[in-house]
Motif scaffolding. Structure first.
Motif, PDB file in Angstrom:
ATOM      1  N   GLU A 144     -67.164 -32.383 -29.010  1.00 60.39           N
ATOM      2  CA  GLU A 144     -66.282 -31.958 -27.912  1.00 60.39           C
ATOM      3  C   GLU A 144     -66.164 -30.439 -27.874  1.00 60.39           C
ATOM      4  O   GLU A 144     -66.177 -29.828 -26.803  1.00 60.39           O
ATOM      5  N   ARG A 147     -69.262 -29.185 -26.358  1.00 62.31           N
ATOM      6  CA  ARG A 147     -69.299 -29.413 -24.914  1.00 62.31           C
ATOM      7  C   ARG A 147     -68.604 -28.279 -24.171  1.00 62.31           C
ATOM      8  O   ARG A 147     -69.091 -27.797 -23.133  1.00 62.31           O
ATOM      9  N   GLU A 171     -59.188 -27.800 -29.292  1.00 59.46           N
ATOM     10  CA  GLU A 171     -59.889 -28.828 -30.069  1.00 59.46           C
ATOM     11  C   GLU A 171     -60.005 -28.420 -31.540  1.00 59.46           C
ATOM     12  O   GLU A 171     -59.830 -29.234 -32.445  1.00 59.46           O
TER      13      GLU A 171
END
Length: 250
Positions: A144, A147, A171
């Motif tokens: 993530e 990304r 994150e």
């Protein structure tokens, strides 16, 4: 409901065990706030528990209902209490994100040299969180983070970059496994605050540099190297901090 001495309920006992004069000096409302906080800290009111009525609380603490009402309102704003329509006032779950939300307000309203202080605090916490994340991050969370890095590199739109920049660091803070630290960092990285700093910083043509800094952080996370992650995060926030010092004349 369990009862205490003389048939009192637990919450009634909790209130009567907290004399108003026991708190520190200050306004009556502040003493009421301190008393309710003490009841929670000592376990006489638990997360999720319903408070006694405003009248019973005021009587138990020996203060007026108007002062009690102001205390409840203040504790609600702070995220300690919550009003449930038609049900009453409850202690919240006391999650770090709720209690530390005021950090975001501080970041949003701060100007001038105090902005540098906030970035200094963020640099210390961000580098620590990133080091912890390097040791603890899961493959799913790492993907993530990657990304958001890819999305940042794929656009020159400052608003899109800002959104993915915020998500990238959020994150990582979550991957550190410390909810309190993550909540503080989330407040220090509020969108309004970051947008103010980011827009000025990007005017200096720093797109390429900030992309390299994010890539260095990601490489350290991928390698599960806490010290490299700490250094990369400190350098990243430090660059913005130094730029801001020049803008504020510090």
């Amino acid at each position: 409901m369990p009862t205490g001495p003389a048939g009192q309920t637990e919450t009634e006992s909790a209130v009567s065990a907290s004399p108003a004069g026991a708190g520190p000096k200050g306004t009556v409302t502040q003493r009421a706030i301190d008393q309710v906080k003490a009841m929670i800290a000592e376990g006489r009111l638990e997360p999720g528990q319903r408070l006694p009525t405003e009248r019973d609380l005021a009587a138990g603490l020996g203060i007026s209902r108007s002062s009690m009402r102001e205390a409840i309102r203040a504790l609600t704003v702070l995220g300690v209490l919550e009003a449930r329509h038609g049900s009453g006032i409850y202690v919240t779950q006391l999650e770090a994100g709720d209690l530390l939300e005021t950090f975001g307000v501080v970041a949003d309203l701060t100007r001038g040299p105090r902005l540098v202080e906030l970035l200094e605090v963020r640099r210390v916490l961000e580098s620590t969180a990133t080091a912890l994340a390097a040791a603890r991050i899961t493959p799913e969370r790492l993907a993530e983070v990657g990304r958001h890095l890819t999305a940042m590199n794929a656009t020159d739109d400052p608003e899109e970059i800002l959104a993915h920049d915020l998500a990238f660091h959020r994150e990582i803070a979550g991957a550190a496994g410390n909810e309190t630290m993550a909540a503080i960092l989330d407040g220090l990285s509020s969108r309004t605050f970051r947008a103010r700093v980011w827009r000025g910083y990007q005017e200096e043509g720093a797109f390429a540099r900030t992309r390299r800094e994010h890539a260095a952080i990601f490489r350290a996370l991928t390698a599960h190297d806490p010290e490299a992650a700490r250094a990369a995060a400190a350098a990243h926030v430090g660059e913005v901090e130094e730029w801001l010092r020049t803008q504020t004349g510090q």
